[in-house]
Design a protein around this motif. Structure first.
Motif, short mmCIF file in Angstrom:
data_model
loop_
_atom_site.label_atom_id
_atom_site.label_comp_id
_atom_site.label_asym_id
_atom_site.label_seq_id
_atom_site.Cartn_x
_atom_site.Cartn_y
_atom_site.Cartn_z
N THR A 121 0.85 -1.19 0.00
CA THR A 121 0.00 0.00 0.00
C THR A 121 0.88 1.24 0.00
O THR A 121 2.08 1.18 0.26
CB THR A 121 -0.91 0.03 1.24
N GLY A 229 -14.33 0.76 0.31
CA GLY A 229 -13.19 1.53 -0.16
C GLY A 229 -13.40 3.02 -0.23
O GLY A 229 -12.44 3.78 -0.28
N GLU A 230 -14.65 3.48 -0.28
CA GLU A 230 -14.98 4.90 -0.34
C GLU A 230 -16.24 5.14 0.48
O GLU A 230 -17.02 4.20 0.70
CB GLU A 230 -15.27 5.34 -1.79
N PRO A 255 -9.44 -2.00 6.61
CA PRO A 255 -8.11 -1.73 6.05
C PRO A 255 -7.40 -3.04 5.69
O PRO A 255 -7.75 -4.11 6.20
CB PRO A 255 -7.40 -1.03 7.21
N THR A 342 -6.24 2.13 13.39
CA THR A 342 -6.59 2.40 11.99
C THR A 342 -6.28 3.81 11.53
O THR A 342 -6.09 4.05 10.34
CB THR A 342 -8.09 2.14 11.75
N ASP A 344 -8.55 5.93 11.62
CA ASP A 344 -9.89 6.38 11.21
C ASP A 344 -10.66 6.88 12.43
O ASP A 344 -10.65 6.25 13.49
CB ASP A 344 -10.66 5.24 10.55
N ARG A 359 -10.27 11.07 9.12
CA ARG A 359 -8.95 10.52 9.40
C ARG A 359 -8.22 11.36 10.44
O ARG A 359 -8.48 12.56 10.59
CB ARG A 359 -8.10 10.51 8.12
N GLN A 363 -4.02 10.52 5.08
CA GLN A 363 -4.31 9.41 4.19
C GLN A 363 -5.71 9.59 3.60
O GLN A 363 -6.64 10.01 4.28
CB GLN A 363 -4.25 8.09 4.96
N LYS A 365 -8.65 8.07 0.33
CA LYS A 365 -9.04 6.99 -0.59
C LYS A 365 -9.43 7.60 -1.92
O LYS A 365 -10.27 8.51 -1.98
CB LYS A 365 -10.23 6.21 -0.01
N ARG A 370 -6.00 3.20 -1.31
CA ARG A 370 -5.45 3.98 -0.21
C ARG A 370 -4.25 4.77 -0.70
O ARG A 370 -3.33 4.21 -1.28
CB ARG A 370 -5.06 3.05 0.94
N GLU A 372 -1.35 7.72 0.45
CA GLU A 372 -0.67 8.63 1.38
C GLU A 372 -0.18 9.81 0.54
O GLU A 372 0.71 9.65 -0.31
CB GLU A 372 0.52 7.92 2.04
#
Length: 454
Positions: A121, A229-230, A255, A342, A344, A359, A363, A365, A370, A372
């Motif tokens: 990732t 994922g979103e 994740p 996480t 999150d 977040r 990070q 999405k 994912r 950075e």
């Protein structure tokens, strides 16, 4: 797959040894994954669409000795000293045909801590980081999938996700483990131009399903839709139920460090509020914790920590980073129990369902991947024309987009294309900003720091 496993073992594949998978999306891709696992190896996805420098980094980091590829992908590897098995080569096919098709004696079990696969990732240091997933982690998710989804849903699961994105683990291994069917396509947008029969379950990102719905290309055979994922919007779910005869829409969250999926929120009709990320899947625990890692009450926002069978082994060859993100579980009596931090922010609603808030870091999405932003900034700052760069996320018409702000004292003519080409030489295309804004100086706040809000 059994014949390939026999070949790999005969050629000296060691228990848990990494094997690269550099294949386009086809039956051979599935054969390669199963063959490596049956031989007792660990598979490493190598997306043919990735830049060569990124592929080389993954290969070097994992010390790969063997890669399964094909005639139109094997030249992507610049490194020497690697054995490449070309699955579409006639000579190799003849060699494989000499091996038995029966299952091999297993040298790893479902509770094993041995790595099953590594997924790389985005990393804030400028290099991608590998997440080490054990067999026991993957089996926990697969077992949940087989219990949660009905046989007729698994009878035709669309496999549209890159192996470098862990939604692929659900798409491939859950249906195959429970007698279902996998329907492999290039990506979710393939359905815009292809009529494919027998699809019962679609597992993708909200922006992907939104494109199909807008074009009226979601197959009528589909009974269930998984979205992950979103952030999932209420209006999209309303449209899905209004225009299609669906049994359910499931909003999934998780994740890579907790093996694909951690929580789920099931909807059998249009929701009355924005979809939550729900409650934990089987054999998973969730904790909403404050700054001192104390449990927070209903309605209070805190960081989400995950525990249970899906928590990964950690980051490959990065002990310090692993120790900072995979922490001792203070709520367990088991000495080796860990929680994954996480990053999150979540809270419980009045019904005890988890709501995603945002977040704790930068990070993001993008189309489910994912990202950075520090990794993109790192590569931008390496360019000679860039004095300093900042990457932010903006909301486009249908999805979030990356936008780069570049401080430079050079002529802007052609610079955006130069920077785009520079980034494409090091990063996957989904990590390249869609827009570049050039500035002679930054807007500063009262304390003299860059005012990103401005």
């Amino acid at each position: 797959a059994n014949q390939l496993a026999c070949l790999l073992r005969q050629e000296g594949l060691q228990q848990g040894e990494a094997v690269g998978i550099l294949l386009t999306r086809s039956v051979n891709m599935v054969v390669a994954l199963l063959g490596v696992l049956k031989a007792g190896g660990t598979y490493i996805p190598l997306d043919p669409n990735y830049p060569r420098s990124r592929l080389d980094h993954i290969i070097e980091d994992t010390a790969l000795r063997q890669v399964i590829s094909q005639s139109n992908t094997h030249e992507l590897l610049a490194l020497t000293g690697i054995t490449q098995w070309l699955l579409d080569d006639n000579q190799l096919q003849q060699q494989l045909s000499q091996y038995p098709t029966t299952n091999l004696a297993r040298n790893v079990n479902a509770n094993s801590a041995q790595n099953c696969y590594l997924i790389y990732t985005s990393g804030s240091t400028g290099k991608p980081k590998g997440v080490s997933i054990a067999h026991r982690n993957a089996m926990a998710m697969v077992q949940w999938g087989g219990e949660f989804y009905q046989q007729d849903e698994l009878a035709g699961v669309l496999a549209s996700t890159s192996l470098n994105f862990d939604l692929s683990v659900f798409e491939l291994f859950v249906p195959l483990s429970f007698g279902g069917k996998v329907i492999v396509v290039e990506n979710i947008l393939s359905l815009l131009s292809e009529d494919i029969a027998g699809i019962r379950l679609v597992n993708t990102v909200p922006s992907g399903i939104d494109a199909l719905v807008s074009a009226q290309r979601l197959p009528s055979s589909v009974v269930s839709v998984n979205l992950a994922g979103e952030p999932l919007k209420k209006v999209l779910v309303e449209t899905l139920f209004a225009e299609h005869s669906l049994r359910r829409v499931v909003n999934l969250y998780g994740p890579s460090e907790d093996t694909t999926y951690s929580t789920y929120y099931e909807m059998t009709s249009a929701p009355s509020k924005e979809p939550r990320i729900g409650k934990p899947i089987a054999n998973t625990q969730v904790y909403v914790l404050g700054a001192q890692e104390e449990l927070l009450p209903l309605g209070v926002t805190g960081e989400l920590y995950l525990g249970g069978a899906g928590v990964a082994n950690g980051y490959f060859n990065q002990a310090e980073l692993t120790a900072s993100r995979f922490v001792k579980n203070p709520f367990s009596h088991e000495a080796d129990s860990r929680l994954y931090k996480t990053g999150d922010l979540v809270r419980y609603d009045e019904e005890g369902q988890l709501c995603f808030i945002g977040r704790t870091d930068e990070q993001v999405k993008i189309r489910g991947f994912r990202v950075e932003v520090a990794e993109i900034e790192h590569h931008l700052n390496e360019h000679n024309s860039v004095l300093e760069a900042i990457v932010l996320v903006t909301q486009g018409s249908n999805e979030q987009q990356l936008q780069a702000y570049v401080r430079t004292d050079e002529e802007e003519t052609g610079l955006a294309q130069q920077l785009r080409s520079h980034l494409l030489s090091a990063l996957p295309e989904y990590m390249v900003p869609s827009r570049f804004v050039f500035m002679a100086q930054w807007p500063l706040s009262a304390n003299g720091k860059i005012d990103k809000q401005a």
